[in-house]
Write an enzyme that holds these catalytic residues in place. Structure first.
Site, PDB file in Angstrom:
ATOM      1  N   ASN A 134     -21.084 -26.638 -21.303  1.00 42.02           N
ATOM      2  CA  ASN A 134     -20.080 -25.671 -21.736  1.00 42.02           C
ATOM      3  C   ASN A 134     -18.773 -25.651 -20.701  1.00 42.02           C
ATOM      4  OD1 ASN A 134     -21.403 -24.010 -19.689  1.00 42.02           O
ATOM      5  ND2 ASN A 134     -22.692 -22.993 -21.370  1.00 42.02           N
ATOM      6  N   LYS A 166     -19.790 -20.622 -12.065  1.00 43.04           N
ATOM      7  CA  LYS A 166     -18.745 -20.461 -13.176  1.00 43.04           C
ATOM      8  C   LYS A 166     -17.635 -19.990 -12.935  1.00 43.04           C
ATOM      9  CE  LYS A 166     -22.034 -21.575 -16.408  1.00 43.04           C
ATOM     10  NZ  LYS A 166     -21.834 -22.192 -17.629  1.00 43.04           N
ATOM     11  N   ALA A 182     -34.347 -21.886 -29.876  1.00 40.04           N
ATOM     12  CA  ALA A 182     -34.153 -20.903 -30.937  1.00 40.04           C
ATOM     13  C   ALA A 182     -33.239 -19.753 -30.508  1.00 40.04           C
ATOM     14  CB  ALA A 182     -35.329 -20.545 -31.937  1.00 40.04           C
ATOM     15  N   ALA A 212     -28.035 -20.568 -27.190  1.00 41.27           N
ATOM     16  CA  ALA A 212     -27.555 -21.618 -27.510  1.00 41.27           C
ATOM     17  C   ALA A 212     -27.842 -22.301 -28.716  1.00 41.27           C
ATOM     18  CB  ALA A 212     -27.913 -22.566 -26.238  1.00 41.27           C
ATOM     19  N   TYR A 231       0.731  -1.230  -0.094  1.00 35.75           N
ATOM     20  CA  TYR A 231      -0.009  -0.117   0.016  1.00 35.75           C
ATOM     21  C   TYR A 231       0.947   1.251   0.106  1.00 35.75           C
ATOM     22  CZ  TYR A 231      -4.351   2.385   0.969  1.00 35.75           C
ATOM     23  OH  TYR A 231      -5.415   3.291   1.057  1.00 35.75           O
ATOM     24  N   GLU A 251     -22.902 -14.352 -19.485  1.00 37.22           N
ATOM     25  CA  GLU A 251     -23.661 -15.786 -19.239  1.00 37.22           C
ATOM     26  C   GLU A 251     -24.859 -15.660 -18.863  1.00 37.22           C
ATOM     27  OE1 GLU A 251     -21.681 -18.683 -18.780  1.00 37.22           O
ATOM     28  OE2 GLU A 251     -23.693 -19.502 -18.835  1.00 37.22           O
ATOM     29  N   ASP A 252     -25.833 -16.389 -19.420  1.00 36.93           N
ATOM     30  CA  ASP A 252     -27.498 -16.429 -19.151  1.00 36.93           C
ATOM     31  C   ASP A 252     -28.032 -15.384 -19.452  1.00 36.93           C
ATOM     32  OD1 ASP A 252     -26.656 -19.021 -18.534  1.00 36.93           O
ATOM     33  OD2 ASP A 252     -27.212 -19.015 -16.365  1.00 36.93           O
TER      34      ASP A 252
END
Ligand SMILES: NC(=O)C1=CN([C@@H]2O[C@H](COP(=O)(O)OP(=O)(O)OC[C@H]3O[C@@H](n4cnc5c(N)ncnc54)[C@H](OP(=O)(O)O)[C@@H]3O)[C@@H](O)[C@H]2O)C=CC1
Ligand SMILES: CC(=O)C(=O)O
Ligand SMILES: [Mg+2]
Length: 418
Positions: A318, A94, A195, A198, A39, A136-137
């Site tokens: 994945n 993840k 659709a 993915a 620091y 993601e998602d």
């Protein structure tokens, strides 16, 4: 899930401390001398170095080994749009996988936003902090626009895992399954239920691997996507088939491949019965697949079956890709993750399934034997060879395709191959 397993999962997340990740120090911070380096005043020196040359950030900070996992919770697994906060356990998961399988530090970031622009601004404005951005998602079609804009604006690789990670692993498993079933991808009739993120990416990558666009039938909640529909977005439009068939039952008759990236229990056993001899069924919806493997095997004894889950054979998920593709990309400071790197990952994952499986992998997978065949078309996530094989293939592809910003490290991954 049984009540017992449900409680086990909740306890795993709650105890001994809430959540699945924490931050650890990589330098000593015990004495006055340590603190004077870590620091004030010592920290001013790397600040000055980075201010003079931005590349020094890789030398003096954790950026080069750090991936942000970023979501808005609009398509959490197959559970739907449950919001940013509810997506946190998956995003921490993840991050756990990045660390466990590729040694990458990772932090989850859940973003509340009103517009695509707001999300993109938020992510773009913090992106320099990280070596890479794993989206993601995020539901379709927003995910396509978000990823496109972020790739344009960020200086580090941006990768929507549900699109490309899923596509890479699906392609690796599919090419092996086709080989085992004695089928040619160029001839295969493919049904894609779903659709979204993915689905679109999986089909585009399978086409790059040889699949014929006109032999693909994609379905959304309203049924088959066909050329006479006027309610489909530009991404679904790419898969509009010039056909009179309208339902899953219409298209699945005689089909070779079923890929489910939609939701639970959407493939009735009666429809599976209609598929061609030696079909391939990847029911990838998480946590509940489009058809349960037990049920699928009851009606067909000639199929190759994969799911997204860890507790069945052939986990098409994945996780087999994202830790390793980021490892390779970050280690050569790739500016982006391009098709060459994706196809290199497909081949590396695919090839590993054909090699003898080491004892420690069998032990972790709780099985006595794994041999390339119907029940083993793709490596297990805990196979330690994935890291050197996939990361190296990806890094080399990045160098060869001109997106690497540094040279291939000497003896890259040699120590991990042992
Ligand atoms: N195994 C793996 O590695 C992965 C699995 N997945 C799984 O894939 C699924 C989709 O994820 P993702 O693409 O990210 O999500 P998106 O929200 O982007 O897409 C979901 C798609 O599923 C379709 N869908 C939902 N319900 C039905 C139904 N009843 N009949 C037909 N189509 C339906 C939607 O149709 P519409 O367009 O009409 O709304 C939409 O096209 C999830 O279950 C997820 O767990 C995703 C990524 C990785
Ligand atoms: C595995 C994964 O990313 C999903 O189901 O969304
Ligand atoms: Mg996902």
């Amino acid at each position: 899930m049984s009540e017992d397993k449900r409680q086990q999962a909740l306890d795993y997340h709650e105890f001994p401390v809430p959540g699945k990740i924490s931050v650890e120090l990589s330098k000593p911070a015990d004495t006055v001398e340590d603190l004077a380096l870590a620091y004030s005043p010592g920290v001013a020196e790397p600040v000055r170095e980075i201010a003079q040359d931005a590349d020094n950030v890789y030398k003096y900070t954790a950026k080069g080994n750090m991936v942000a996992v970023i979501s808005n919770g609009t398509a959490i697994l197959g559970l739907g749009n449950l919001g940013p906060l509810a997506s946190k356990p998956v995003m921490e998961g993840k991050a756990l996988l990045f660390k466990r399988f590729a040694g990458l530090d990772s932090i989850d970031i859940e973003v509340k936003h009103r517009t695509i622009e707001e999300f993109v601004d938020t992510v773009a404005n913090i992106s320099d902090t990280f070596g890479g951005i794993n989206l993601e998602d995020i539901k379709a079609p927003d995910c396509f626009e978000i990823e496109k804009q972020l790739i344009e604006r960020c200086h580090v690789p941006v990768f929507h895992d549900d699109q490309h990670g899923t596509a890479i692993v699906t392609a690796a498993g599919m090419l092996n399954a086709l080989e085992l079933q004695g089928k040619d991808i160029k001839e295969a009739v493919i049904i894609c239920l779903g659709a979204g993120a993915a689905a679109v990416a999986c089909m585009e990558l399978l086409i790059k691997c040889g699949a014929q666009r006109e032999k693909i039938y994609m379905l959304d909640r309203k049924g088959v996507i066909h050329t006479r529909r006027d309610d489909i977005n530009e991404y679904k439009q790419l898969f509009a088939n010039n056909t009179d068939k309208r339902t899953l039952e219409d298209v699945i008759e005689g089909a070779d491949i079923f890929l489910g990236v939609s939701g639970p229990d959407l493939l009735p056993p009666e429809a599976l019965k209609l598929m061609a001899d030696k079909p391939i069924v990847f029911a990838c919806s998480n946590p509940d697949p489009e058809i349960k493997p037990e049920l699928a095997h009851e009606v067909r004894d000639d199929l190759i079956m994969g799911t997204g889950r860890s507790d069945y054979p052939n986990q098409v998920n994945n996780v087999l890709c994202f830790p390793f593709i980021f490892r390779g990309a970050l280690d050569v400071r790739a500016s982006r993750i391009n098709d060459e790197m994706k196809l290199a990952a497909v081949e590396a994952i695919r090839a590993l399934a054909k090699e003898p499986v080491p004892e420690n992998v069998l032990k972790a997978a709780r099985v006595d034997k794994l041999e390339f065949g119907q029940e083993y078309i793709i490596p297990k996530p805990m196979d330690p060879r994935l890291l050197p094989r996939v990361a190296k293939a990806v890094a080399e592809a990045a160098v060869e395709s001109g997106v690497a910003r540094i040279e291939m490290p000497e003896n890259y991954m040699a120590d991990k191959e042992a």
